[in-house]
Design an enzyme around this catalytic site. Structure first.
Site, PDB file in Angstrom:
ATOM      1  CG  ASN A 217     -11.718   6.097  -2.011  1.00 20.51           C
ATOM      2  OD1 ASN A 217     -12.391   6.252  -1.007  1.00 20.51           O
ATOM      3  ND2 ASN A 217     -10.385   6.136  -1.995  1.00 20.51           N
ATOM      4  CG  ASP A 286      -4.305   0.681  -4.281  1.00 24.61           C
ATOM      5  OD1 ASP A 286      -3.704   0.691  -3.189  1.00 24.61           O
ATOM      6  OD2 ASP A 286      -5.370   0.067  -4.463  1.00 24.61           O
ATOM      7  CE  LYS A 296     -11.592  23.551 -15.397  1.00 24.64           C
ATOM      8  NZ  LYS A 296     -12.727  24.373 -15.725  1.00 24.64           N
ATOM      9  CG  ASP A 313       0.323  -0.868   1.008  1.00 25.73           C
ATOM     10  OD1 ASP A 313       0.068  -0.661   2.203  1.00 25.73           O
ATOM     11  OD2 ASP A 313      -0.363  -1.618   0.279  1.00 25.73           O
ATOM     12  CB  ILE A 314       0.265   3.832   4.699  1.00 20.84           C
ATOM     13  CG1 ILE A 314       0.274   5.027   3.746  1.00 20.84           C
ATOM     14  CG2 ILE A 314       0.532   4.282   6.134  1.00 20.84           C
ATOM     15  CD1 ILE A 314      -0.935   5.941   3.872  1.00 20.84           C
ATOM     16  CG  PHE A 330     -10.402  -2.090   7.475  1.00 21.65           C
ATOM     17  CD1 PHE A 330      -9.785  -1.816   8.682  1.00 21.65           C
ATOM     18  CD2 PHE A 330     -11.792  -2.112   7.438  1.00 21.65           C
ATOM     19  CE1 PHE A 330     -10.528  -1.565   9.826  1.00 21.65           C
ATOM     20  CE2 PHE A 330     -12.551  -1.861   8.569  1.00 21.65           C
ATOM     21  CZ  PHE A 330     -11.920  -1.589   9.769  1.00 21.65           C
ATOM     22  CE  LYS A 344      -6.054  -6.326  -0.742  1.00 21.83           C
ATOM     23  NZ  LYS A 344      -7.231  -5.521  -0.995  1.00 21.83           N
ATOM     24  CE  LYS A 348      -1.558  -4.302   1.561  1.00 21.72           C
ATOM     25  NZ  LYS A 348      -2.297  -3.074   1.261  1.00 21.72           N
TER      26      LYS A 348
END
Ligand code: PMT
Length: 408
Positions: A217, A286, A296, A313-314, A330, A344, A348
């Protein structure tokens, strides 16, 4: 116990009539227990003598990049003194900051000792402008002030009132006591995270599709690295678990480099026992390819479907095993910012969630600035207006310090 070293302040003095007040400012700073290194521009010496300042601060006043030729100090040591002074001090305070100095700082010019040392100075900068009202109101000066504010520079004043030139309006140097108080606030904040071990995740993760391709990302790591740098400067021991980014790690921060979400999870868990504050800034994938190809992939099919499986999910894992730890997450959202961030935070088990609208241009991913909302249990959301990521980092750390103080 050895006496703690006094915080060290560089007092930069520009060439304006208000320079005479800098002598009183130097006296107040010394009285408050700070070590004060005066640096004067050549123009400043027209208004105030170096002898006055050296008598008040018991320091040699620096007025030039080079010692005069023929003098014993005209050595390599004096030629690189601006770097030493920049690295040895805790705060750069400039009073009066003239229109010319503001312009030179904004442009990154390095024509004398003060402006050159300013470029090498890594800590907080506090500017106390003083000038004629028309000069202060001029669009060029206002643009320079806006640029410096966006880069995280702190300002005190100018005050409004009668000026030396006879005009009335903004442009007066703030009173020395107000400048000294602003300097103290910045210096005292500096160590409010001493005793904390803060572990941050930052940057993106890369999830292999095959040996040459990854799913990733747009996270640059800038937000996480700014937080790491500011947390370290405020006295915390910092462990930075970073995905692949093109940034140099902040000084005195322990860096653990990882690539995938699974590696990031392992790195976090291996150090969690030492940690008092966890801050999850990383844009962790995710999902990852369920079966990365060993070779390849060939461009032989017209359409390619890749099966993805969820990563761990850490942040949620750290939240489940919270103990006395403070957990900060965040939430990067493109819509329903506050609703999603609160969801969230609850899901969490976070003490604080930094809600980050990432669709808007100029904030969120990649840029040097950000704009966030702080979400805490049972408190009103606190918007933090757009500013440099280092400034946003300090506001987040203010909230962390406040939550830690309430826990104690
Ligand atoms: O790096 P920059 O270019 O400076 O950009 C900064 C940023 C936009 C990446 C940053 O400000 C930000 O918003 N980070 C969170 C990105 C994110 O993945 O948000 P999320 O809403 O998908 O995840 C919520 C939280 O769970 C985050 O704290 C994330 O680190 C954490 N998470 C998510 C998935 C996962 N597998 N493990 C996690 O720990």
């Amino acid at each position: 116990m050895p006496k703690a070293a006094a915080p060290r302040v560089i007092l930069g003095i520009g060439g304006g009539i208000a320079a005479y007040k800098s002598a009183e400012l130097a006296r107040l700073l010394v009285q408050q227990g700070y070590e004060v290194q005066p640096v004067m521009t050549r123009a400043a010496t027209e208004f105030l003598t170096p002898l006055t300042l050296s008598s008040l601060t018991h320091k040699r006043v620096i007025t030039s990049l080079f010692a005069p030729a023929g003098q014993p100090e005209a050595t390599l040591a004096s030629a690189i003194e601006h770097i030493g002074v920049a690295l040895e001090n805790d705060l750069l305070l400039v009073a009066p900051a003239t229109a010319d100095l503001l312009a030179q700082f904004a442009q990154g010019l390095a024509g004398d000792f003060l402006t050159t040392m300013h470029l090498a100075f890594p800590g907080p900068v506090l500017l106390a402008p003083a000038m004629n009202t028309n000069m202060w109101n001029h669009p060029a000066t206002q643009a320079n002030v806006a640029l410096l504010r966006a880069r995280g520079y702190h300002f005190v004043g100018p005050a409004a009132g009668e000026l030396a030139c006879g005009m009335e309006g903004p442009g007066r140097l703030a009173e020395p006591a107000a400048i000294a108080a602003a300097a103290s606030a910045l210096l005292d904040k500096k160590h409010d995270l001493a005793g904390e071990t803060i572990l941050l995740t930052a940057g993106p993760t890369q999830e292999p599709i095959d040996p040459v391709r990854v799913i990733t990302n747009r996270s640059s790591g800038k937000m996480g690295y700014a937080l790491a740098q500011r947390a370290q400067a405020r006295g915390a021991r910092v462990i930075l678990v970073s995905g692949p980014v093109a940034l140099s790690p902040p000084a005195n921060v322990e860096l653990l480099r990882v690539e995938t979400a699974a590696q990031m999870y392992d790195a976090v868990m291996s150090r969690l026992a030492e940690v008092s504050v966890f801050i999850g800034v990383a844009a962790v994938a995710d999902y990852r390819p369920a079966r990365p190809a060993a070779e390849k992939l060939k461009k032989s099919v017209s359409a390619l479907a890749i099966e993805l499986e969820p990563t761990t999910d850490i942040l949620a894992a750290v939240g489940r095993d919270k103990g006395h730890r403070l957990v900060v997450g965040f939430a990067a959202e493109t819509g329903n910012l506050l609703g999603e961030a609160e969801r969230k935070r609850e899901a969490k088990n976070c003490d604080l969630v930094v809600a980050n609208l990432v669709g808007a241009p100029g904030a969120g991913f990649e840029g040097d600035e950000n704009e966030v909302v702080l979400i805490r249990r049972g408190q009103q959301p606190e918007p933090v207006a757009r500013a440099a990521k280092t400034v946003i980092a300090d506001r987040i750390l203010d909230a962390v310090a406040d939550l830690r103080a309430r826990q104690a």
